[in-house]
Design a protein around this motif. Structure first.
Motif, PDB file in Angstrom:
ATOM      1  N   GLU A  73       0.803  -1.235   0.000  1.00  0.00           N
ATOM      2  CA  GLU A  73       0.000   0.000   0.000  1.00  0.00           C
ATOM      3  C   GLU A  73       0.834   1.283   0.000  1.00  0.00           C
ATOM      4  OE1 GLU A  73      -3.179  -0.014  -0.542  1.00  0.00           O
ATOM      5  OE2 GLU A  73      -3.285   2.173  -0.457  1.00  0.00           O
ATOM      6  N   LEU A  74       1.944   1.295   0.710  1.00  0.00           N
ATOM      7  CA  LEU A  74       2.716   2.543   0.852  1.00  0.00           C
ATOM      8  C   LEU A  74       3.956   2.570  -0.040  1.00  0.00           C
ATOM      9  CD1 LEU A  74       2.511   2.958   4.758  1.00  0.00           C
ATOM     10  CD2 LEU A  74       0.967   3.858   3.001  1.00  0.00           C
ATOM     11  N   VAL A  75       4.002   1.612  -0.944  1.00  0.00           N
ATOM     12  CA  VAL A  75       5.186   1.478  -1.800  1.00  0.00           C
ATOM     13  C   VAL A  75       4.988   2.294  -3.082  1.00  0.00           C
ATOM     14  CG1 VAL A  75       6.497  -0.223  -3.156  1.00  0.00           C
ATOM     15  CG2 VAL A  75       5.648  -0.821  -0.881  1.00  0.00           C
ATOM     16  N   GLY A  76       6.079   2.828  -3.639  1.00  0.00           N
ATOM     17  CA  GLY A  76       6.023   3.529  -4.934  1.00  0.00           C
ATOM     18  C   GLY A  76       5.048   4.692  -4.895  1.00  0.00           C
ATOM     19  N   LEU A  77       4.200   4.763  -5.924  1.00  0.00           N
ATOM     20  CA  LEU A  77       3.201   5.834  -6.009  1.00  0.00           C
ATOM     21  C   LEU A  77       2.273   5.839  -4.786  1.00  0.00           C
ATOM     22  CD1 LEU A  77       2.025   8.016  -7.994  1.00  0.00           C
ATOM     23  CD2 LEU A  77       0.608   6.193  -8.984  1.00  0.00           C
ATOM     24  N   GLY A  78       2.122   4.678  -4.168  1.00  0.00           N
ATOM     25  CA  GLY A  78       1.235   4.521  -3.001  1.00  0.00           C
ATOM     26  C   GLY A  78       1.671   5.297  -1.774  1.00  0.00           C
ATOM     27  N   ARG A  79       2.897   5.841  -1.795  1.00  0.00           N
ATOM     28  CA  ARG A  79       3.326   6.645  -0.638  1.00  0.00           C
ATOM     29  C   ARG A  79       2.546   7.963  -0.581  1.00  0.00           C
ATOM     30  NH1 ARG A  79       9.192   9.338  -2.362  1.00  0.00           N
ATOM     31  NH2 ARG A  79       8.380  10.501  -4.133  1.00  0.00           N
ATOM     32  N   ASN A  80       1.853   8.273  -1.683  1.00  0.00           N
ATOM     33  CA  ASN A  80       1.100   9.523  -1.728  1.00  0.00           C
ATOM     34  C   ASN A  80      -0.337   9.337  -1.242  1.00  0.00           C
ATOM     35  OD1 ASN A  80       3.137  11.200  -3.161  1.00  0.00           O
ATOM     36  ND2 ASN A  80       2.844   9.642  -4.752  1.00  0.00           N
ATOM     37  N   ASN A  81      -0.828  10.376  -0.581  1.00  0.00           N
ATOM     38  CA  ASN A  81      -2.252  10.498  -0.241  1.00  0.00           C
ATOM     39  C   ASN A  81      -2.780   9.425   0.699  1.00  0.00           C
ATOM     40  OD1 ASN A  81      -2.695  12.948  -1.612  1.00  0.00           O
ATOM     41  ND2 ASN A  81      -2.688  11.845  -3.579  1.00  0.00           N
ATOM     42  N   VAL A  82      -1.957   8.999   1.641  1.00  0.00           N
ATOM     43  CA  VAL A  82      -2.393   8.040   2.666  1.00  0.00           C
ATOM     44  C   VAL A  82      -3.500   8.645   3.553  1.00  0.00           C
ATOM     45  CG1 VAL A  82      -0.516   8.667   4.253  1.00  0.00           C
ATOM     46  CG2 VAL A  82      -1.527   6.413   4.417  1.00  0.00           C
ATOM     47  N   HIS A  83      -3.607   9.965   3.538  1.00  0.00           N
ATOM     48  CA  HIS A  83      -4.663  10.601   4.360  1.00  0.00           C
ATOM     49  C   HIS A  83      -6.061  10.270   3.842  1.00  0.00           C
ATOM     50  CE1 HIS A  83      -4.252  13.425   1.041  1.00  0.00           C
ATOM     51  NE2 HIS A  83      -5.317  14.100   1.438  1.00  0.00           N
ATOM     52  N   TYR A  84      -6.168   9.736   2.613  1.00  0.00           N
ATOM     53  CA  TYR A  84      -7.492   9.351   2.113  1.00  0.00           C
ATOM     54  C   TYR A  84      -7.941   7.990   2.637  1.00  0.00           C
ATOM     55  CZ  TYR A  84      -7.576  13.205  -1.247  1.00  0.00           C
ATOM     56  OH  TYR A  84      -7.610  14.444  -1.827  1.00  0.00           O
ATOM     57  N   ILE A  85      -6.985   7.168   3.092  1.00  0.00           N
ATOM     58  CA  ILE A  85      -7.374   5.818   3.520  1.00  0.00           C
ATOM     59  C   ILE A  85      -7.186   5.586   5.020  1.00  0.00           C
ATOM     60  CG2 ILE A  85      -7.122   4.593   1.307  1.00  0.00           C
ATOM     61  CD1 ILE A  85      -4.214   4.006   3.230  1.00  0.00           C
ATOM     62  N   SER A  86      -6.656   6.585   5.729  1.00  0.00           N
ATOM     63  CA  SER A  86      -6.373   6.402   7.152  1.00  0.00           C
ATOM     64  C   SER A  86      -6.881   7.587   7.973  1.00  0.00           C
ATOM     65  CB  SER A  86      -4.859   6.254   7.351  1.00  0.00           C
ATOM     66  OG  SER A  86      -4.493   6.625   8.658  1.00  0.00           O
ATOM     67  N   PRO A  87      -7.844   7.349   8.867  1.00  0.00           N
ATOM     68  CA  PRO A  87      -8.317   8.448   9.720  1.00  0.00           C
ATOM     69  C   PRO A  87      -7.189   9.069  10.559  1.00  0.00           C
ATOM     70  CG  PRO A  87      -9.840   6.605   9.818  1.00  0.00           C
ATOM     71  CD  PRO A  87      -8.633   6.119   9.061  1.00  0.00           C
ATOM     72  N   VAL A  88      -6.185   8.281  10.911  1.00  0.00           N
ATOM     73  CA  VAL A  88      -5.073   8.822  11.716  1.00  0.00           C
ATOM     74  C   VAL A  88      -4.339   9.907  10.919  1.00  0.00           C
ATOM     75  CG1 VAL A  88      -2.835   8.252  12.751  1.00  0.00           C
ATOM     76  CG2 VAL A  88      -4.790   6.723  13.088  1.00  0.00           C
ATOM     77  N   PHE A  89      -4.027   9.622   9.659  1.00  0.00           N
ATOM     78  CA  PHE A  89      -3.344  10.619   8.828  1.00  0.00           C
ATOM     79  C   PHE A  89      -4.280  11.768   8.445  1.00  0.00           C
ATOM     80  CE2 PHE A  89      -0.249   7.226   8.320  1.00  0.00           C
ATOM     81  CZ  PHE A  89       0.923   7.950   8.431  1.00  0.00           C
ATOM     82  N   ASP A  90      -5.548  11.434   8.241  1.00  0.00           N
ATOM     83  CA  ASP A  90      -6.533  12.482   7.935  1.00  0.00           C
ATOM     84  C   ASP A  90      -6.551  13.518   9.064  1.00  0.00           C
ATOM     85  OD1 ASP A  90      -9.153  13.496   6.654  1.00  0.00           O
ATOM     86  OD2 ASP A  90      -9.725  13.024   8.714  1.00  0.00           O
ATOM     87  N   GLN A  91      -6.546  13.000  10.314  1.00  0.00           N
ATOM     88  CA  GLN A  91      -6.617  13.935  11.440  1.00  0.00           C
ATOM     89  C   GLN A  91      -5.379  14.820  11.549  1.00  0.00           C
ATOM     90  OE1 GLN A  91      -7.816  11.293  14.641  1.00  0.00           O
ATOM     91  NE2 GLN A  91      -9.697  10.933  13.473  1.00  0.00           N
TER      92      GLN A  91
END
Ligand SMILES: O=C(O)CCC(=O)C(=O)O
Length: 275
Positions: A46-64
């Motif tokens: 999930e967090l590899v390559g292009l996936g390192r971007n925009n984790v705030h869309y899939i994780s409430p912790v990062f969203d907050q």
């Protein structure tokens, strides 16, 4: 309200960055680190390559984190009260890898104009000279956009390995931060970072960037979230905030946002890098 002080604002204006700004407690950063480890364990790609971007869309912790009022107070001091989250990137440097970030100006490739935006770099671990903290060329934001050479170096953590050449390292300042501290940097400042020579991971969560509602995306499309104030310009599609980790719809949104981001990063080239 934890707005920047006059002297912090002066630093930002004259140097092109301001740091350190205390925003999170050690307990709060521990929770974020655990969220990364959980995602990596359950969804290893999930967090590899292009996936390192925009984790705030899939994780409430990062969203907050993106909607944290202390961070937004500081950001408001720089770009005003109508604030959008324009994207995020996890910059992780593992200790056994050679990852570095070449000298660059964010404004060269991000596509946000006018430059009423700011990049917020949050230290999830300490960031210091040993583990490859950013180095900033104070005052370089007052010059023009420089030529960048696309090097595609395999250890470069930037998409195309875009590099401003002949930067005098002795004129740059280490942006050392303790876990939980933030720095804000200007779209035009020349900055970069060296490899992690320590035995631990270095993690930066970067809101790249907070943009004023008056800021358009001139290269492609971007999804945004309203962080503060009102969006009367309506340049961008507004995205939902996640309420659970890795929901199906949120994963679709993250992938769509990242596909658009990739088109921005690789505009006018067929050569696609690792990120
Ligand atoms: O994390 C790093 O070392 C560099 C990040 C960076 O260049 C940025 O946030 O603009």
């Amino acid at each position: 309200m934890t707005a920047l002080t006059e002297s912090q604002l002066k630093d930002y204006e004259s140097n092109g960055f301001v740091a350190p700004i205390d925003v999170l407690s050690l307990d709060e950063v521990k929770k974020i680190k655990e969220e990364i480890e959980l995602i990596e364990k359950k969804w290893p790609n999930e967090l590899v390559g292009l996936g390192r971007n925009n984790v705030h869309y899939i994780s409430p912790v990062f969203d907050q984190v993106c909607h944290n009022s202390k961070i937004l107070d500081a950001v408001e001091s720089v770009i005003g009260k109508d604030i959008l989250v324009g994207g995020t990137t996890l910059f992780i440097k593992d200790s056994d890898k050679k990852g570095f970030v070449s000298w660059h100006q964010d404004a060269k490739y991000i596509g946000f104009e006018p430059y009423n935006w700011v990049t917020a770099w949050l230290a999830i671990t300490d960031a210091n000279e040993e583990n490859g903290c950013m180095r900033m060329w104070s005052g370089s934001h007052k010059e023009k956009i420089k030529d960048h050479k696309d090097t595609y170096d395999e250890n470069n953590l930037l998409t195309r390995g875009q590099t401003v050449q002949n930067v005098p390292v002795e004129k740059t300042t280490p942006n050392t931060l303790k876990a939980g501290q933030l720095s804000l940097h200007h779209p035009m400042i020349i900055h970069g970072s060296g490899p992690n020579k320590s035995k631990q991971r270095r993690i930066g969560f970067v809101i790249q960037s907070y943009i004023g509602t008056d800021v358009d995306q001139v290269i492609g499309k971007v999804y945004v979230q309203q962080a503060r104030g009102k969006d009367t310009f309506k340049y961008h599609e507004h995205a939902k905030r996640p309420v659970e980790l890795m929901s199906k719809n949120d994963m679709i949104l993250k992938n769509k946002a990242n596909e658009e981001l990739s088109k921005i990063f690789y505009k006018d080239t067929n050569k696609i890098g690792k990120y």
